[in-house]
Design a protein around this motif. Structure first.
Motif, mmCIF file in Angstrom:
data_model
loop_
_atom_site.group_PDB
_atom_site.id
_atom_site.type_symbol
_atom_site.label_atom_id
_atom_site.label_comp_id
_atom_site.label_asym_id
_atom_site.label_seq_id
_atom_site.Cartn_x
_atom_site.Cartn_y
_atom_site.Cartn_z
ATOM 1 N N GLN A 1 -4.303 1.299 -2.603
ATOM 2 C CA GLN A 1 -3.536 2.478 -2.212
ATOM 3 C C GLN A 1 -4.340 3.436 -1.341
ATOM 4 N N MET A 2 -5.587 3.108 -1.064
ATOM 5 C CA MET A 2 -6.425 4.018 -0.294
ATOM 6 C C MET A 2 -5.959 4.089 1.159
ATOM 7 N N LYS A 3 -5.907 5.300 1.681
ATOM 8 C CA LYS A 3 -5.558 5.522 3.078
ATOM 9 C C LYS A 3 -6.814 5.988 3.803
ATOM 10 N N PHE A 4 -7.212 5.271 4.846
ATOM 11 C CA PHE A 4 -8.483 5.507 5.517
ATOM 12 C C PHE A 4 -8.308 6.537 6.641
ATOM 13 N N THR A 5 -9.040 7.630 6.516
ATOM 14 C CA THR A 5 -8.869 8.743 7.446
ATOM 15 C C THR A 5 -9.977 8.835 8.488
ATOM 16 N N ILE B 1 1.253 0.477 10.227
ATOM 17 C CA ILE B 1 -0.148 0.830 10.457
ATOM 18 C C ILE B 1 -0.524 2.041 9.611
ATOM 19 N N ARG B 2 0.373 3.006 9.537
ATOM 20 C CA ARG B 2 0.080 4.250 8.823
ATOM 21 C C ARG B 2 0.056 4.086 7.302
ATOM 22 N N HIS B 3 0.504 2.957 6.788
ATOM 23 C CA HIS B 3 0.389 2.741 5.344
ATOM 24 C C HIS B 3 -1.061 2.833 4.893
ATOM 25 N N ARG B 4 -1.971 2.352 5.731
ATOM 26 C CA ARG B 4 -3.385 2.327 5.360
ATOM 27 C C ARG B 4 -4.261 3.182 6.279
ATOM 28 N N MET B 5 -3.747 3.536 7.449
ATOM 29 C CA MET B 5 -4.554 4.259 8.436
ATOM 30 C C MET B 5 -4.143 5.730 8.501
ATOM 31 N N GLY B 6 -5.133 6.615 8.377
ATOM 32 C CA GLY B 6 -4.891 8.034 8.552
ATOM 33 C C GLY B 6 -5.741 8.632 9.655
ATOM 34 N N ASP B 7 -6.468 7.779 10.375
ATOM 35 C CA ASP B 7 -7.304 8.228 11.488
ATOM 36 C C ASP B 7 -6.430 8.295 12.740
ATOM 37 N N GLU B 8 -6.025 9.506 13.124
ATOM 38 C CA GLU B 8 -5.078 9.671 14.220
ATOM 39 C C GLU B 8 -5.650 9.187 15.548
ATOM 40 N N ARG B 9 -6.948 9.318 15.739
ATOM 41 C CA ARG B 9 -7.543 8.856 16.995
ATOM 42 C C ARG B 9 -7.434 7.344 17.116
ATOM 43 N N PRO C 1 0.813 -1.212 0.000
ATOM 44 C CA PRO C 1 0.000 0.000 0.000
ATOM 45 C C PRO C 1 0.849 1.265 0.000
ATOM 46 N N ASN C 2 0.348 2.271 -0.700
ATOM 47 C CA ASN C 2 1.029 3.560 -0.784
ATOM 48 C C ASN C 2 0.094 4.621 -0.211
#
Length: 349
Positions: free
Chosen positions: A74-78, A231-239, A47-48
């Protein structure tokens, strides 16, 4: 899911054992089956984190998360934490083992069930306000077959509930990323499936040498910094990320004393298996998959179950080359192959 056709006409099976070097081929073709199990495509793209996902809602929100993850690697989930609602927390509570030992909170399943709805509403509020604090695991020692002992971390009941809920969310994404030769701690995949995959690979491919590998003290050596990057490859939800990091850094309690956890994931914690799979997905699986495609001349099969893996090679020299490069690879991520449990064995029909 669609087939992955190889240059020699073979397809990659549900078992993820096909050893040929695999070009990036288009999807297509009818669904087929081997011994009653469907063929699937192995997703080998790393993933990018360059695309984002907007907030989703509704009763089928988790299904849509999975569809989005499948559609776009490549989607990053926010926006994910909103899926951890009271309904999901309630479902997670009922998934827990009724008679499991209590953590440092002393809370048992039956006791928490008294006034359950009020407790879950309170837990939900603390999670979403950022006021939730993970409690340290209670460490106990479990005897091993060789006479030694291994540590087991028993989480507090609310931590078990929260982790079970979050894991259900994370699995919607990571299950679309994990490769087909990974079996440990995955829904619908058992030790028997891993053994089936190994059997099919050995009898159908040119296997002359077997590499049986084991990662020494894997769960104790997982690097938190590396894991956070994965984890941050796909996750953009900081909480959600902060929530996971709270569990990793909560520490352990033993004989009334608190110990900091600078590395590792607690064996016994609900979230540990999926985080372990994520770590090995990036450290081992994607690297092995690329090595098989680009470096191998002969057949190579691979089956991984948690931190153990078995690989089969057509050529001895390729097996030896692979082993040497793998040792360097895992060392970069704070891991090492167990010198006594990792063996290269000559194999013949």
């Amino acid at each position: 899911m669609s087939d992955n056709l190889h240059t020699n006409g073979h397809r990659e099976s549900h078992y993820g054992i096909v050893p040929e070097k695999q070009p990036n081929e288009s999807q297509g073709g009818p669904q087929e089956a081997v011994e009653g199990r469907p063929w699937t495509q192995e997703n080998a793209e790393e993933p990018n984190p360059c695309r984002t996902q907007s907030r989703e809602s509704g009763p089928s929100g988790l299904d849509r998360v999975r569809e989005a993850a499948k559609r776009d690697p490549q989607m990053k989930f926010t926006a994910l934490l909103h899926h951890v609602n009271v309904e999901l927390l309630r479902s997670s509570y009922y998934q827990l083992k009724r008679g499991a030992a209590a953590g440092v909170d002393g809370m048992r399943w039956q006791a928490y069930g008294e006034g359950l709805e009020e407790r879950l509403v309170d837990l939900h509020g603390r999670i979403h306000r950022g006021a939730y604090e993970a409690q340290p695991s209670r460490r106990v020692w479990i005897p091993k077959a060789d006479g030694r002992e291994r540590p087991l971390g028993i989480a507090a009941l609310e931590d078990k509930i929260a982790q079970t809920a979050v894991v259900q969310v994370l699995n919607q994404i990571w299950e679309e990323d994990f490769l087909d030769f990974s079996y440990g701690f995955r829904e619908g995949r058992s030790q028997h499936d891993a053994l089936d995959a190994l059997y099919v690979g050995i009898v159908s491919k040119k296997v002359n040498d077997i590499l049986d590998l084991d990662i020494r003290s894997f769960f104790d050596k997982v690097g938190h910094d590396h894991l956070e990057k994965f984890i941050r490859h796909r996750m953009g939800d900081e909480r959600l990320i902060r929530l996971i990091l709270k569990w990793l850094k909560a520490g352990v309690m033993e004989d009334g004393q608190w110990f900091e956890t600078k590395e590792g994931t607690p064996q016994g914690a609900v979230a540990s298996p999926v985080l372990a799979n994520l770590y090995l997905h990036y450290v081992l699986d994607l690297w092995v998959h690329a090595w098989r495609r680009k470096a191998a001349r002969g057949d190579v099969i691979v089956v991984r179950y948690a931190d153990d893996a078995v690989l089969g090679f057509q050529y001895r020299e390729e097996a030896e080359k692979f082993l040497g490069q793998l040792q360097e690879r895992v060392r970069k991520f704070g891991l090492e192959l167990h010198p006594e449990k990792t063996r290269l064995i000559e194999f013949g029909r």
